[in-house]
Design a protein around this motif. Structure first.
Motif, PDB file in Angstrom:
ATOM      1  N   ASN A   1       0.836  -1.202   0.000  1.00 32.13           N
ATOM      2  CA  ASN A   1       0.000   0.000   0.000  1.00 32.13           C
ATOM      3  C   ASN A   1       0.871   1.252   0.000  1.00 32.13           C
ATOM      4  O   ASN A   1       2.067   1.183   0.297  1.00 32.13           O
ATOM      5  CB  ASN A   1      -0.905   0.000   1.230  1.00 32.13           C
ATOM      6  CG  ASN A   1      -1.853  -1.177   1.271  1.00 32.13           C
ATOM      7  OD1 ASN A   1      -2.288  -1.679   0.231  1.00 32.13           O
ATOM      8  ND2 ASN A   1      -2.161  -1.639   2.468  1.00 32.13           N
ATOM      9  N   SER A   2       0.262   2.376  -0.313  1.00 36.02           N
ATOM     10  CA  SER A   2       0.975   3.663  -0.319  1.00 36.02           C
ATOM     11  C   SER A   2       2.282   3.559  -1.085  1.00 36.02           C
ATOM     12  O   SER A   2       3.341   3.992  -0.615  1.00 36.02           O
ATOM     13  CB  SER A   2       1.246   4.120   1.126  1.00 36.02           C
ATOM     14  OG  SER A   2       0.031   4.245   1.845  1.00 36.02           O
ATOM     15  N   LEU A   3       2.217   2.996  -2.257  1.00 33.97           N
ATOM     16  CA  LEU A   3       3.427   2.757  -3.044  1.00 33.97           C
ATOM     17  C   LEU A   3       4.094   4.059  -3.464  1.00 33.97           C
ATOM     18  O   LEU A   3       3.428   5.076  -3.713  1.00 33.97           O
ATOM     19  CB  LEU A   3       3.094   1.915  -4.274  1.00 33.97           C
ATOM     20  CG  LEU A   3       2.910   0.424  -3.970  1.00 33.97           C
ATOM     21  CD1 LEU A   3       2.154  -0.282  -5.077  1.00 33.97           C
ATOM     22  CD2 LEU A   3       4.265  -0.235  -3.740  1.00 33.97           C
ATOM     23  N   LYS A   4       5.415   4.013  -3.530  1.00 33.29           N
ATOM     24  CA  LYS A   4       6.242   5.155  -3.886  1.00 33.29           C
ATOM     25  C   LYS A   4       7.069   4.811  -5.120  1.00 33.29           C
ATOM     26  O   LYS A   4       7.350   3.633  -5.362  1.00 33.29           O
ATOM     27  CB  LYS A   4       7.175   5.500  -2.724  1.00 33.29           C
ATOM     28  CG  LYS A   4       6.470   5.767  -1.408  1.00 33.29           C
ATOM     29  CD  LYS A   4       7.485   5.997  -0.306  1.00 33.29           C
ATOM     30  CE  LYS A   4       6.805   6.250   1.041  1.00 33.29           C
ATOM     31  NZ  LYS A   4       7.787   6.479   2.127  1.00 33.29           N
ATOM     32  N   PRO A   5       7.497   5.803  -5.864  1.00 31.91           N
ATOM     33  CA  PRO A   5       8.338   5.522  -7.033  1.00 31.91           C
ATOM     34  C   PRO A   5       9.589   4.704  -6.679  1.00 31.91           C
ATOM     35  O   PRO A   5      10.030   3.881  -7.481  1.00 31.91           O
ATOM     36  CB  PRO A   5       8.700   6.918  -7.540  1.00 31.91           C
ATOM     37  CG  PRO A   5       7.532   7.761  -7.148  1.00 31.91           C
ATOM     38  CD  PRO A   5       7.109   7.221  -5.806  1.00 31.91           C
ATOM     39  N   GLU A   6      10.116   4.906  -5.490  1.00 28.57           N
ATOM     40  CA  GLU A   6      11.315   4.159  -5.082  1.00 28.57           C
ATOM     41  C   GLU A   6      11.031   2.693  -4.791  1.00 28.57           C
ATOM     42  O   GLU A   6      11.960   1.922  -4.547  1.00 28.57           O
ATOM     43  CB  GLU A   6      11.989   4.817  -3.867  1.00 28.57           C
ATOM     44  CG  GLU A   6      11.059   5.098  -2.715  1.00 28.57           C
ATOM     45  CD  GLU A   6      10.551   6.534  -2.710  1.00 28.57           C
ATOM     46  OE1 GLU A   6      10.190   7.045  -3.803  1.00 28.57           O
ATOM     47  OE2 GLU A   6      10.515   7.132  -1.620  1.00 28.57           O
ATOM     48  N   ASP A   7       9.773   2.293  -4.813  1.00 28.95           N
ATOM     49  CA  ASP A   7       9.430   0.874  -4.675  1.00 28.95           C
ATOM     50  C   ASP A   7       9.530   0.147  -6.017  1.00 28.95           C
ATOM     51  O   ASP A   7       9.381  -1.073  -6.075  1.00 28.95           O
ATOM     52  CB  ASP A   7       8.010   0.708  -4.139  1.00 28.95           C
ATOM     53  CG  ASP A   7       7.855   1.221  -2.715  1.00 28.95           C
ATOM     54  OD1 ASP A   7       6.831   1.855  -2.422  1.00 28.95           O
ATOM     55  OD2 ASP A   7       8.764   0.973  -1.904  1.00 28.95           O
ATOM     56  N   THR A   8       9.764   0.890  -7.083  1.00 25.71           N
ATOM     57  CA  THR A   8       9.895   0.288  -8.411  1.00 25.71           C
ATOM     58  C   THR A   8      11.061  -0.689  -8.443  1.00 25.71           C
ATOM     59  O   THR A   8      12.180  -0.339  -8.083  1.00 25.71           O
ATOM     60  CB  THR A   8      10.099   1.370  -9.474  1.00 25.71           C
ATOM     61  OG1 THR A   8       8.921   2.183  -9.554  1.00 25.71           O
ATOM     62  CG2 THR A   8      10.382   0.759 -10.838  1.00 25.71           C
ATOM     63  N   ALA A   9      10.769  -1.920  -8.832  1.00 20.87           N
ATOM     64  CA  ALA A   9      11.780  -2.974  -8.842  1.00 20.87           C
ATOM     65  C   ALA A   9      11.161  -4.255  -9.387  1.00 20.87           C
ATOM     66  O   ALA A   9       9.942  -4.346  -9.537  1.00 20.87           O
ATOM     67  CB  ALA A   9      12.321  -3.215  -7.438  1.00 20.87           C
ATOM     68  N   VAL A  10      12.017  -5.229  -9.618  1.00 22.66           N
ATOM     69  CA  VAL A  10      11.550  -6.589  -9.838  1.00 22.66           C
ATOM     70  C   VAL A  10      11.474  -7.247  -8.466  1.00 22.66           C
ATOM     71  O   VAL A  10      12.449  -7.219  -7.713  1.00 22.66           O
ATOM     72  CB  VAL A  10      12.492  -7.371 -10.763  1.00 22.66           C
ATOM     73  CG1 VAL A  10      12.007  -8.820 -10.901  1.00 22.66           C
ATOM     74  CG2 VAL A  10      12.574  -6.700 -12.123  1.00 22.66           C
ATOM     75  N   TYR A  11      10.332  -7.820  -8.162  1.00 21.70           N
ATOM     76  CA  TYR A  11      10.110  -8.455  -6.865  1.00 21.70           C
ATOM     77  C   TYR A  11      10.220  -9.969  -7.001  1.00 21.70           C
ATOM     78  O   TYR A  11       9.566 -10.568  -7.866  1.00 21.70           O
ATOM     79  CB  TYR A  11       8.750  -8.062  -6.315  1.00 21.70           C
ATOM     80  CG  TYR A  11       8.740  -6.666  -5.742  1.00 21.70           C
ATOM     81  CD1 TYR A  11       8.817  -5.553  -6.570  1.00 21.70           C
ATOM     82  CD2 TYR A  11       8.673  -6.448  -4.367  1.00 21.70           C
ATOM     83  CE1 TYR A  11       8.844  -4.267  -6.056  1.00 21.70           C
ATOM     84  CE2 TYR A  11       8.692  -5.169  -3.837  1.00 21.70           C
ATOM     85  CZ  TYR A  11       8.780  -4.085  -4.691  1.00 21.70           C
ATOM     86  OH  TYR A  11       8.809  -2.814  -4.170  1.00 21.70           O
ATOM     87  N   TYR A  12      11.036 -10.553  -6.138  1.00 26.16           N
ATOM     88  CA  TYR A  12      11.287 -11.991  -6.170  1.00 26.16           C
ATOM     89  C   TYR A  12      10.765 -12.648  -4.898  1.00 26.16           C
ATOM     90  O   TYR A  12      10.939 -12.125  -3.789  1.00 26.16           O
ATOM     91  CB  TYR A  12      12.776 -12.268  -6.256  1.00 26.16           C
ATOM     92  CG  TYR A  12      13.427 -11.781  -7.515  1.00 26.16           C
ATOM     93  CD1 TYR A  12      13.973 -10.504  -7.590  1.00 26.16           C
ATOM     94  CD2 TYR A  12      13.521 -12.604  -8.644  1.00 26.16           C
ATOM     95  CE1 TYR A  12      14.578 -10.043  -8.742  1.00 26.16           C
ATOM     96  CE2 TYR A  12      14.131 -12.156  -9.801  1.00 26.16           C
ATOM     97  CZ  TYR A  12      14.652 -10.876  -9.843  1.00 26.16           C
ATOM     98  OH  TYR A  12      15.252 -10.432 -10.991  1.00 26.16           O
ATOM     99  N   CYS A  13      10.183 -13.804  -5.078  1.00 26.81           N
ATOM    100  CA  CYS A  13       9.761 -14.646  -3.966  1.00 26.81           C
ATOM    101  C   CYS A  13      10.864 -15.674  -3.702  1.00 26.81           C
ATOM    102  O   CYS A  13      11.509 -16.152  -4.644  1.00 26.81           O
ATOM    103  CB  CYS A  13       8.462 -15.347  -4.355  1.00 26.81           C
ATOM    104  SG  CYS A  13       7.884 -16.592  -3.215  1.00 26.81           S
ATOM    105  N   ALA A  14      11.076 -16.009  -2.429  1.00 28.50           N
ATOM    106  CA  ALA A  14      12.093 -16.988  -2.076  1.00 28.50           C
ATOM    107  C   ALA A  14      11.578 -17.901  -0.981  1.00 28.50           C
ATOM    108  O   ALA A  14      10.746 -17.487  -0.158  1.00 28.50           O
ATOM    109  CB  ALA A  14      13.357 -16.282  -1.612  1.00 28.50           C
TER     110      ALA A  14
END
Length: 124
Positions: free
Chosen positions: A84-97
């Motif tokens: 929630n409340s996403l910011k431009p700096e949250d831009t990324a590829v998200y990986y699950c592990a």
């Protein structure tokens, strides 16, 4: 072996929300903790959140505390990341592990299995 497949990424405006999912298959009985990591362009992959096998213990990167929530449904072999409340700096590829050892780790070296990632882009 365990296979992990992420979904739910996309393009969202700043202040918006996304929910990532990670479905596990294969030898899922061996999985203990699960985590989310992210890698922004030109940067190293970094820890975001992790959750214990039971779901009772969770850990977060300081920058996402209060905005992101990790959860899991062991009956569905799925872990989620509500953002929630996403910011431009949250831009990324998200990986699950996924991890097979005891405890909940926040460093990527502890994790045994990885998904291929899902792109999250937050526009300003």
């Amino acid at each position: 072996q365990v296979q992990l497949v992420e979904s739910g990424g996309g393009l969202v405006q700043a202040g918006g929300s996304l929910r990532l999912s990670c479905a596990a298959s294969g030898r899922t009985f061996s999985i203990t903790a699960m985590g989310w990591f992210r890698q922004a362009p030109g940067k190293e992959r970094m820890f975001v959140a992790a959750i214990s096998r039971s779901g009772t213990s969770t850990y977060y990167k300081d920058a996402v505390k209060g905005r992101f929530t990790i959860s899991r449904d062991n009956a569905k072999n799925t872990v989620y990341l509500q953002m929630n409340s996403l910011k431009p700096e949250d831009t990324a590829v998200y990986y699950c592990a996924a991890d097979r050892s005891l405890g909940v780790a926040t460093h990527e070296g502890a994790y045994d299995y990885w998904g291929r990632g899902t792109q999250v882009t937050v526009s300003s």
